[in-house]
Every structure is written in structure tokens, then in C-alpha cells.
Design an enzyme around this catalytic site. Structure first.
Site, short mmCIF file in Angstrom:
data_model
loop_
_atom_site.label_atom_id
_atom_site.label_comp_id
_atom_site.label_asym_id
_atom_site.label_seq_id
_atom_site.Cartn_x
_atom_site.Cartn_y
_atom_site.Cartn_z
CE LYS A 128 -4.41 1.10 0.20
NZ LYS A 128 -5.62 0.41 -0.27
CG ASP B 49 -7.31 3.46 -0.89
OD1 ASP B 49 -7.85 2.35 -0.79
OD2 ASP B 49 -7.33 4.29 0.05
P1 NDP Z 1 -12.89 7.86 -2.88
O1 NDP Z 1 -11.80 8.86 -2.70
O2 NDP Z 1 -13.46 7.66 -4.22
O3 NDP Z 1 -14.10 8.21 -1.89
C1 NDP Z 1 -13.90 8.27 -0.52
C2 NDP Z 1 -15.21 8.64 0.14
O4 NDP Z 1 -15.07 8.53 1.55
C3 NDP Z 1 -15.62 10.08 -0.12
O5 NDP Z 1 -17.01 10.18 -0.10
C4 NDP Z 1 -15.00 10.81 1.08
O6 NDP Z 1 -15.62 12.04 1.40
C5 NDP Z 1 -15.24 9.81 2.17
N1 NDP Z 1 -14.24 10.00 3.22
C6 NDP Z 1 -12.89 9.98 3.10
N2 NDP Z 1 -12.31 10.23 4.27
C7 NDP Z 1 -13.32 10.43 5.14
C8 NDP Z 1 -13.37 10.73 6.52
N3 NDP Z 1 -12.24 10.89 7.24
N4 NDP Z 1 -14.59 10.84 7.10
C9 NDP Z 1 -15.73 10.68 6.38
N5 NDP Z 1 -15.75 10.41 5.07
C10 NDP Z 1 -14.56 10.28 4.48
O7 NDP Z 1 -12.32 6.50 -2.28
P2 NDP Z 1 -12.81 5.01 -2.52
O8 NDP Z 1 -14.28 4.99 -2.71
O9 NDP Z 1 -11.92 4.42 -3.55
O10 NDP Z 1 -12.43 4.32 -1.14
C11 NDP Z 1 -13.34 4.25 -0.03
C12 NDP Z 1 -12.89 3.17 0.92
O11 NDP Z 1 -12.86 1.91 0.23
C13 NDP Z 1 -11.49 3.33 1.52
O12 NDP Z 1 -11.47 2.78 2.82
C14 NDP Z 1 -10.63 2.45 0.62
O13 NDP Z 1 -9.44 2.03 1.25
C15 NDP Z 1 -11.58 1.30 0.38
N6 NDP Z 1 -11.29 0.47 -0.78
C16 NDP Z 1 -11.25 1.02 -2.04
C17 NDP Z 1 -11.00 0.22 -3.12
C18 NDP Z 1 -11.07 0.74 -4.52
O14 NDP Z 1 -11.05 -0.07 -5.45
N7 NDP Z 1 -11.22 2.05 -4.73
C19 NDP Z 1 -10.68 -1.21 -2.96
C20 NDP Z 1 -10.84 -1.70 -1.62
C21 NDP Z 1 -11.10 -0.86 -0.58
P3 NDP Z 1 -14.83 13.42 1.11
O15 NDP Z 1 -15.04 13.68 -0.35
O16 NDP Z 1 -15.50 14.42 2.00
O17 NDP Z 1 -13.39 13.20 1.47
#
Ligand code: NDP
Length: 447
Positions: free
Chosen positions: A126, A166
Site C-alpha cells: 500500500k 484508493d
Molecule cells: P474515494 O476517494 O473515491 O471516496 C472516498 C469517500 O469517503 C468520499 O465520499 C470521502 O468524502 C469519504 N471520506 C474519506 N475520508 C473520510 C473521513 N475521514 N470521514 C468521512 N468520510 C470520508 O475513495 P474510494 O471509494 O476508492 O475508497 C473508499 C474506501 O474503500 C477506503 O477505505 C478504501 O481504502 C476502500 N477500498 C477502495 C477500493 C477501490 O477499489 N477504490 C478497494 C478496496 C477498498 P470526502 O469527499 O469528504 O473526502
């Protein structure tokens, strides 16, 4: 047994004292894997878990970049190469101001187990940076990504380490990163996944994590003859994972009533349909707006500032935002409101206390390392297509994804079924993920 676990954790804590998220992830694994190790002669005296909690390599580097006003900024870049016993390192890059060594080590550690579960030959890693993409222009993002890759390229490669996206790293960032890698190496290889469809990407990769989270939940429900049809679903986040978890939930007949971001959540009692989701995708992916703008467009919905959606009554909860976003009190509220199934789209969104509440209530609970593995699994399928210089259809990739999620579910049943028939998916995922990596490490000796 508890004394063994405590002694192990004491040693890990002494070495990683200032890394709470990493210690949390290790603790969760230790509690389920150490009792299993104790029953297997093959692991006796091998100190295998202690070897697994130490990254094979942790790289930190300076990332200087110039903003649109000509001002120079410096961020910190990281790549944690955790374990490559069963394949090259594989795992996403996160760009978020909260990024530090603890968060990346927890993610890399989880990734080792998750990748092992996918049945594909991928080790775990990562990386990322404390760079905040919010409010930056496309040019600033490009300059940052180019600077980041101008160092990272030395440490990765299609047979060494294959990063993906991510939080904060989507298709746009992967494009800039890939461009710089290709220039520095003068070669076109599948060194990153999540690439654009015309330059080596796989169909279904953007959808895979969200879809897989729903497929896994469906597998759990199926064990009791149940399904998504007619269920009310609460989702946190509004990024990549949340968007496609919402899309698949709808396709499977459920009513999705919430989405969120770090400012709060929207509640739409009428349900978020395909048109409304298309609006959210355009808002978040193109205009880079805030989820609160949903209520300007759909005034019958409500925005709850500064809150998480777990207070909304639902049948199924899909946490898809970030780590530790669902605590013990949230879990109690969900259970009291009749929630029967929690499938994690994010990595470690439920705290230790929350998981204990779900287990006590004996509801379905899937940890992210099992339920969100569809993303990295499809990245693995992208790597395969790159190696074959071939392209599968949408239907072919989706079918493979469904099959992989089914196999992960079966592996969890094998190691996680209690005497009373309740399935502890945390134990199941941890042990199933551990066995393959541990056996490979033993076969390869002490290195
Ligand atoms: P994105 O950047 O596309 O979206 C992240 C989302 O989570 C946004 O809505 C963001 O809101 C919100 N968010 C981030 N930080 C916080 C916080 N501290 N408190 C509240 N909301 C928060 O990321 P992904 O959708 O790709 O990833 C989301 C999760 O899924 C993560 O945990 C990631 O590790 C996991 N994941 C992702 C994969 C992938 O293929 N993308 C694979 C496996 C796991 P805001 O815009 O306000 O920051």
C-alpha cells in the site's frame, strides 16, 4: 491463549508504539489467527505472524511540486511493500491529508490477507501521500502525480509491485502516474491497475469494489435463503466504492436511502434511483462537489451535517467511506433498528467495539478484507489481461468477479463457522488469508 495474544501484541506495540491503526489491524488478526496457529504443528516455532507484521520494505520519499501560482510545496510519499511470498506486491495508493505510516501499514497488512483470499497470486502493499487533492486544479494534480512517480518508479514494476487507486486516487490520477512511469522506464507495461479502457484498463474495474461488496452480502444472505430484494440499504461515502455499491444494490432490487462524505450524510426517503445516482456521479467525479448539493437538486431529501448515516433505520448497512467510521454506539443503533447485515466496502470502517456488537447480536458481518476484495481481484484480472495482451468482455469480467466473491465466501465458511452454525467472517477471512501466505513463507525459508 489470551496470555499468548497479549505477549505477541506487547512485542508488536513496543516496536510500533505510535501506530494505532496498524496495531488495531494486527490485534484483530492476532485474536483469531494465534489460537489457530496453536492447533497446527506446521507453524510451531516459526514465528510466522511476527514475521508477517514487519514490512519487507517501507519506502518514504520527498514529493516536491509547484502550484498554479508558482509556489513550491513538499509532501511525503510512501510505499509499504508488506509481503511478497505469494506474488508481487499489490495494493492501492491513497492521497489524503490523514495519510501516515500507521495508516499505510494497517492497509498494507490487511491487503496481504485480502489478496491471499482472492485466490490470485498477489502479495500485499500500500502507498500514498499526505497530499490533499481537494480544491486542486487538474494541472496541480498532474504535477503532483508526476513528481510522486518520478521517485516511485524505481521501486515498482509489473513483476515487482503494481499499485492501484484508493481514496483520492481515481482514473485521472492513475493516468498521470502511468504517463510518468512510461516515460521514465520507456516501456508500456501493466504496472498500475485502474487504467483507462483504451490503454490497458479492464472493464468492470471501476465498479468492482462496490459490486463485490454487494455480491459478498448476497452470498451471506443466501445462506438463510434471503436476498437484497425489497431491502432498505444505508451506505456511507459517495466516492468510487459507495457509488457502485449503490448501483448494484439498486439493480438487485434494494432501496438505497443514504450517501455521505466527510461533511455529513444525505437521507432520501424515496430512495436514490439511477437518475439520482447519475447526478451524484457527475457531482463527485466531474465537478468534485460536496454531497450536501444533493438536497439542492432533490429538495425532498435531507442533509445531516457532521453526522454519519448509521442512525437511519435499515436492513443492510454498507460502510464505504474510511477507517473507523462506525463505532460501538453506531453498531448498537443499527442492531436496535433491525439491521441484519453489514458488509464493509471500506477498509476497517468498523471499530473493534462495533464488530463485537455485531457478533453478539449474531447478525451477518463481513470484514473489508473479504467483502471489498473484489476491487483488487479485478485488478488481478486486469494484470492477467495485460500479460495476455487481451481483453475480456464486461460480462466475462463480471462473471469472474462474482465467482471470486463466492469462493472468498466459501473460504470464510470453512474457517469461520461456529458450533451453533453462526459464521464469524472475521475469523474465517483472517485464517483463510493467513494459511496460504504462511505456507508459502514456510516453503521459502527464513528470508
Ligand atoms: P474515494 O476517494 O473515491 O471516496 C472516498 C469517500 O469517503 C468520499 O465520499 C470521502 O468524502 C469519504 N471520506 C474519506 N475520508 C473520510 C473521513 N475521514 N470521514 C468521512 N468520510 C470520508 O475513495 P474510494 O471509494 O476508492 O475508497 C473508499 C474506501 O474503500 C477506503 O477505505 C478504501 O481504502 C476502500 N477500498 C477502495 C477500493 C477501490 O477499489 N477504490 C478497494 C478496496 C477498498 P470526502 O469527499 O469528504 O473526502
Amino acid at each position: 491463549m489470551q496470555a499468548k495474544i497479549d505477549a505477541f501484541m506487547e512485542e508488536v506495540r513496543a516496536r510500533n508504539a505510535h501506530e494505532p491503526e496498524f496495531l488495531q489491524a494486527v490485534q484483530e488478526v492476532a485474536e483469531t489467527v494465534i489460537p489457530y496457529i496453536a492447533t497446527k504443528e506446521i507453524y510451531n516455532g516459526k514465528n510466522i505472524l511476527l514475521r508477517m507484521v514487519e514490512p519487507e520494505r517501507a519506502i518514504m520519499f520527498r514529493v516536491p511540486w509547484v502550484d498554479d501560482k508558482g509556489e513550491i510545496h513538499v509532501n511525503r510519499g510512501y510505499r509499504i511493500q508488506m509481503n511478497s511470498a505469494i506474488g508481487p506486491y499489490k495494493g492501492g495508493l491513497r492521497f489524503h491529508p490523514s495519510v501516515n505510516l500507521s495508516i499505510l501499514k494497517f492497509l498494507a497488512f490487511e491487503q496481504v490477507f485480502k489478496n491471499s483470499l482472492t485466490t490470485l497470486p498477489m502479495g500485499g502493499g500500500k502507498g500514498g501521500s499526505d497530499f490533499d487533492p481537494k480544491g486542486k486544479s487538474d494541472d496541480e494534480i498532474m504535477r503532483f502525480c508526476h513528481s510522486f512517480m518520478s521517485e516511485l518508479y524505481r521501486h515498482i514494476g509489473p513483476n515487482t509491485d503494481i499499485p492501484a487507486g484508493d481514496i483520492g486516487v481515481g482514473g485521472r490520477e492513475i493516468g498521470f502516474l502511468f504517463g510518468m512511469y512510461r516515460k521514465m522506464r520507456n516501456e508500456f507495461t501493466g504496472v498500475l491497475t485502474g487504467k483507462g479502457i483504451t490503454w490497458g484498463g479492464s472493464l468492470i474495474r471501476p465498479e468492482a469494489t462496490g459490486y463485490g461488496t454487494v455480491y459478498f452480502a448476497e452470498n451471506m444472505l443466501e445462506t438463510k435463503g434471503d436476498s437484497f430484494d425489497g431491502k432498505v440499504v444505508v451506505i456511507s461515502g459517495s466516492g468510487n466504492v459507495a457509488q457502485y455499491a449503490a448501483e448494484k444494490s439498486m439493480q438487485e432490487g434494494a432501496k438505497v436511502v443514504t450517501l455521505s462524505d466527510s461533511s455529513g450524510y444525505v437521507y432520501d426517503k424515496d430512495g436514490i434511483d439511477a437518475d439520482k445516482l447519475a447526478f451524484v456521479m457527475e457531482l463527485k467525479n466531474e465537478r468534485r462537489g460536496r454531497i450536501s448539493e444533493y438536497v439542492n437538486k432533490y429538495p425532498s431529501a435531507e442533509f445531516h451535517k457532521g453526522k454519519t448515516p448509521w442512525e437511519v433505520k435499515c436492513d443492510i448497512a454498507l460502510p464505504c467511506a474510511t477507517q473507523n467510521e462506525l463505532n460501538g454506539d453506531d453498531a448498537k443503533t443499527l442492531v436496535a433498528n433491525g439491521c441484519i447485515c453489514v458488509s464493509e466496502g471500506a477498509n476497517m470502517p468498523s471499530t473493534h467495539e462495533a464488530i463485537a456488537v455485531f457478533h453478539k447480536a449474531k447478525i451477518f458481518f463481513a470484514p473489508g478484507k473479504a467483502s471489498n476484495a473484489g476491487g483488487v481481484a479485478t485488478s488481478g484480472l486486469e494484470m492477467t489481461q495485460n500479460s495476455l495482451r487481451y481483453k475480456w468482455t464486461r460480462e466475462e469480467v463480471d462473471e469472474k468477479l462474482r465467482q471470486i466473491m463466492k469462493e472468498i465466501h466459501s473460504a470464510c465458511l470453512e474457517y469461520g463457522t461456529d458450533n451453533d452454525g453462526y459464521v464469524d467472517y472475521v475469523r474465517g477471512a483472517n485464517i483463510a488469508g493467513f494459511v496460504k501466505v504462511a505456507d508459502a513463507m514456510i516453503a521459502q525459508g527464513v528470508i
